[in-house]
Write a protein that holds these residues in place. Structure first.
Motif, PDB file in Angstrom:
ATOM      1  N   GLU A 103       0.998  -1.208  -0.147  1.00  0.00           N
ATOM      2  CA  GLU A 103       0.021   0.064  -0.067  1.00  0.00           C
ATOM      3  C   GLU A 103       0.900   1.284  -0.183  1.00  0.00           C
ATOM      4  O   GLU A 103       2.212   1.131   0.257  1.00  0.00           O
ATOM      5  CB  GLU A 103      -0.746   0.111   1.131  1.00  0.00           C
ATOM      6  CG  GLU A 103      -0.341   0.023   2.596  1.00  0.00           C
ATOM      7  CD  GLU A 103      -1.231   0.093   3.728  1.00  0.00           C
ATOM      8  OE1 GLU A 103      -2.334  -0.537   3.544  1.00  0.00           O
ATOM      9  OE2 GLU A 103      -0.952   0.700   4.636  1.00  0.00           O
ATOM     10  N   CYS A 104       0.264   2.317  -0.410  1.00  0.00           N
ATOM     11  CA  CYS A 104       1.152   3.461  -0.603  1.00  0.00           C
ATOM     12  C   CYS A 104       1.929   3.905   0.691  1.00  0.00           C
ATOM     13  O   CYS A 104       2.947   4.578   0.547  1.00  0.00           O
ATOM     14  CB  CYS A 104       0.029   4.690  -0.965  1.00  0.00           C
ATOM     15  SG  CYS A 104      -0.546   4.549  -2.432  1.00  0.00           S
ATOM     16  N   SER A 105       1.071   3.877   1.950  1.00  0.00           N
ATOM     17  CA  SER A 105       1.937   4.203   3.019  1.00  0.00           C
ATOM     18  C   SER A 105       3.304   3.553   3.253  1.00  0.00           C
ATOM     19  O   SER A 105       4.259   3.758   4.003  1.00  0.00           O
ATOM     20  CB  SER A 105       1.136   3.560   4.269  1.00  0.00           C
ATOM     21  OG  SER A 105       0.835   2.558   4.545  1.00  0.00           O
ATOM     22  N   THR A 106       3.429   2.326   2.808  1.00  0.00           N
ATOM     23  CA  THR A 106       4.882   1.584   2.911  1.00  0.00           C
ATOM     24  C   THR A 106       5.721   1.927   1.588  1.00  0.00           C
ATOM     25  O   THR A 106       6.664   1.019   1.264  1.00  0.00           O
ATOM     26  CB  THR A 106       4.626  -0.001   2.959  1.00  0.00           C
ATOM     27  OG1 THR A 106       4.002  -0.324   1.791  1.00  0.00           O
ATOM     28  CG2 THR A 106       3.825  -0.185   4.427  1.00  0.00           C
ATOM     29  N   CYS A 107       5.106   2.611   0.500  1.00  0.00           N
ATOM     30  CA  CYS A 107       5.879   2.699  -0.823  1.00  0.00           C
ATOM     31  C   CYS A 107       6.842   4.157  -0.509  1.00  0.00           C
ATOM     32  O   CYS A 107       6.621   5.182   0.075  1.00  0.00           O
ATOM     33  CB  CYS A 107       4.818   3.144  -1.712  1.00  0.00           C
ATOM     34  SG  CYS A 107       5.597   3.587  -3.481  1.00  0.00           S
ATOM     35  N   MET A 108       8.048   3.922  -1.389  1.00  0.00           N
ATOM     36  CA  MET A 108       8.982   4.991  -0.971  1.00  0.00           C
ATOM     37  C   MET A 108       8.580   6.307  -1.751  1.00  0.00           C
ATOM     38  O   MET A 108       9.354   7.442  -1.592  1.00  0.00           O
ATOM     39  CB  MET A 108      10.405   4.601  -1.503  1.00  0.00           C
ATOM     40  CG  MET A 108      10.696   4.299  -2.904  1.00  0.00           C
ATOM     41  SD  MET A 108      12.188   3.592  -3.253  1.00  0.00           S
ATOM     42  CE  MET A 108      13.343   4.564  -2.333  1.00  0.00           C
ATOM     43  N   THR A 120       0.241  12.618  -1.035  1.00  0.00           N
ATOM     44  CA  THR A 120       0.673  13.024  -2.301  1.00  0.00           C
ATOM     45  C   THR A 120       1.525  11.894  -2.684  1.00  0.00           C
ATOM     46  O   THR A 120       2.193  11.252  -1.817  1.00  0.00           O
ATOM     47  CB  THR A 120       1.065  14.292  -2.634  1.00  0.00           C
ATOM     48  OG1 THR A 120       2.290  14.457  -1.909  1.00  0.00           O
ATOM     49  CG2 THR A 120       0.119  15.363  -2.120  1.00  0.00           C
ATOM     50  N   CYS A 121       2.084  11.787  -3.995  1.00  0.00           N
ATOM     51  CA  CYS A 121       2.882  10.769  -4.361  1.00  0.00           C
ATOM     52  C   CYS A 121       3.930  11.470  -5.318  1.00  0.00           C
ATOM     53  O   CYS A 121       3.741  12.565  -5.938  1.00  0.00           O
ATOM     54  CB  CYS A 121       2.074   9.784  -5.353  1.00  0.00           C
ATOM     55  SG  CYS A 121       3.293   8.802  -6.236  1.00  0.00           S
ATOM     56  N   LYS A 122       5.121  10.912  -5.201  1.00  0.00           N
ATOM     57  CA  LYS A 122       6.180  11.840  -6.090  1.00  0.00           C
ATOM     58  C   LYS A 122       5.933  11.290  -7.756  1.00  0.00           C
ATOM     59  O   LYS A 122       6.653  12.245  -8.529  1.00  0.00           O
ATOM     60  CB  LYS A 122       7.433  11.228  -5.695  1.00  0.00           C
ATOM     61  CG  LYS A 122       7.819  11.666  -4.170  1.00  0.00           C
ATOM     62  CD  LYS A 122       9.186  11.063  -3.999  1.00  0.00           C
ATOM     63  CE  LYS A 122       9.406  11.295  -2.341  1.00  0.00           C
ATOM     64  NZ  LYS A 122      10.521  10.328  -2.055  1.00  0.00           N
ATOM     65  N   TRP A 133      -2.777   2.025  -3.853  1.00  0.00           N
ATOM     66  CA  TRP A 133      -1.570   1.004  -4.690  1.00  0.00           C
ATOM     67  C   TRP A 133      -1.685   1.778  -6.056  1.00  0.00           C
ATOM     68  O   TRP A 133      -2.653   1.691  -6.623  1.00  0.00           O
ATOM     69  CB  TRP A 133      -1.889  -0.451  -4.576  1.00  0.00           C
ATOM     70  CG  TRP A 133      -0.865  -1.215  -5.078  1.00  0.00           C
ATOM     71  CD1 TRP A 133       0.349  -1.753  -4.707  1.00  0.00           C
ATOM     72  CD2 TRP A 133      -0.961  -1.500  -6.401  1.00  0.00           C
ATOM     73  NE1 TRP A 133       0.955  -2.365  -5.492  1.00  0.00           N
ATOM     74  CE2 TRP A 133       0.137  -2.345  -6.835  1.00  0.00           C
ATOM     75  CE3 TRP A 133      -1.992  -1.349  -7.525  1.00  0.00           C
ATOM     76  CZ2 TRP A 133       0.322  -3.004  -7.943  1.00  0.00           C
ATOM     77  CZ3 TRP A 133      -1.846  -2.192  -8.803  1.00  0.00           C
ATOM     78  CH2 TRP A 133      -0.577  -2.992  -8.972  1.00  0.00           C
ATOM     79  N   CYS A 134      -0.417   1.054  -6.658  1.00  0.00           N
ATOM     80  CA  CYS A 134      -0.421   1.368  -8.190  1.00  0.00           C
ATOM     81  C   CYS A 134       0.604   0.748  -8.719  1.00  0.00           C
ATOM     82  O   CYS A 134       1.541   0.256  -7.758  1.00  0.00           O
ATOM     83  CB  CYS A 134      -0.327   2.970  -8.653  1.00  0.00           C
ATOM     84  SG  CYS A 134       1.288   3.759  -8.539  1.00  0.00           S
ATOM     85  N   LEU A 135       0.820   0.722  -9.971  1.00  0.00           N
ATOM     86  CA  LEU A 135       1.828  -0.106 -10.708  1.00  0.00           C
ATOM     87  C   LEU A 135       3.390   0.149 -10.275  1.00  0.00           C
ATOM     88  O   LEU A 135       4.310  -0.572 -10.200  1.00  0.00           O
ATOM     89  CB  LEU A 135       1.813  -0.050 -12.219  1.00  0.00           C
ATOM     90  CG  LEU A 135       0.629  -0.645 -12.778  1.00  0.00           C
ATOM     91  CD1 LEU A 135       0.524  -0.340 -14.274  1.00  0.00           C
ATOM     92  CD2 LEU A 135       1.018  -2.445 -12.681  1.00  0.00           C
TER      93      LEU A 135
HETATM   94  S1  SF4 Z   1       0.541   5.936  -6.003  1.00  0.00           S
HETATM   95 FE1  SF4 Z   1       1.957   4.303  -6.584  1.00  0.00          FE
HETATM   96  S2  SF4 Z   1       4.136   5.108  -6.554  1.00  0.00           S
HETATM   97 FE2  SF4 Z   1       2.530   6.579  -5.490  1.00  0.00          FE
HETATM   98  S3  SF4 Z   1       2.758   5.956  -3.250  1.00  0.00           S
HETATM   99 FE3  SF4 Z   1       0.942   4.888  -3.983  1.00  0.00          FE
HETATM  100  S4  SF4 Z   1       2.003   2.806  -4.867  1.00  0.00           S
HETATM  101 FE4  SF4 Z   1       3.633   4.203  -4.579  1.00  0.00          FE
END
Ligand code: SF4
Length: 90
Positions: free
Chosen positions: A51-56, A69-71, A82-84
């Motif tokens: 899940e996003c909270s564990t994504c760098m 937000t997401c980079k 979550w995403c690819l």
């Molecule tokens: S949207 Fe995708 S890349 Fe961005 S934090 Fe979530 S899983 Fe990571």
């Protein structure tokens, strides 16, 4: 190859694949532009334990449960999303 370069290359490859643009033609500046949620198959729910909270790539919101937000992906991002381009924090 260090971890951030590996992450950059992995994410760039995923984005290039999603957009059908060869990664060799992407500059760092082009990479800096965020991509649409649909292009990365973003969903507001986890994918298994990912899940996003564990994504760098995730930038947390004001609290652990607030959207951040997401980079990589544009817009408001759920910590449970979550995403690819998911890349686990090391
Ligand atoms: S949207 Fe995708 S890349 Fe961005 S934090 Fe979530 S899983 Fe990571």
């Amino acid at each position: 190859m260090n971890s951030s370069r590996r992450s950059f290359l992995k994410t760039a490859t995923l984005i290039a694949g999603a957009a059908a643009v060869p990664v060799t033609f992407m500059s760092r500046e082009a990479f800096a532009a965020k991509v649409a949620k649909a292009s990365m198959q973003y969903q507001d729910t986890p994918k298994g334990t990912a899940e996003c909270s564990t994504c760098m790539q995730y930038v947390p919101g004001k609290s652990a449960s607030a959207n951040g937000t997401c980079k990589v992906v544009e817009g408001s991002i759920s910590p449970k999303g979550w995403c690819l381009a998911y890349t686990a924090k090391s």
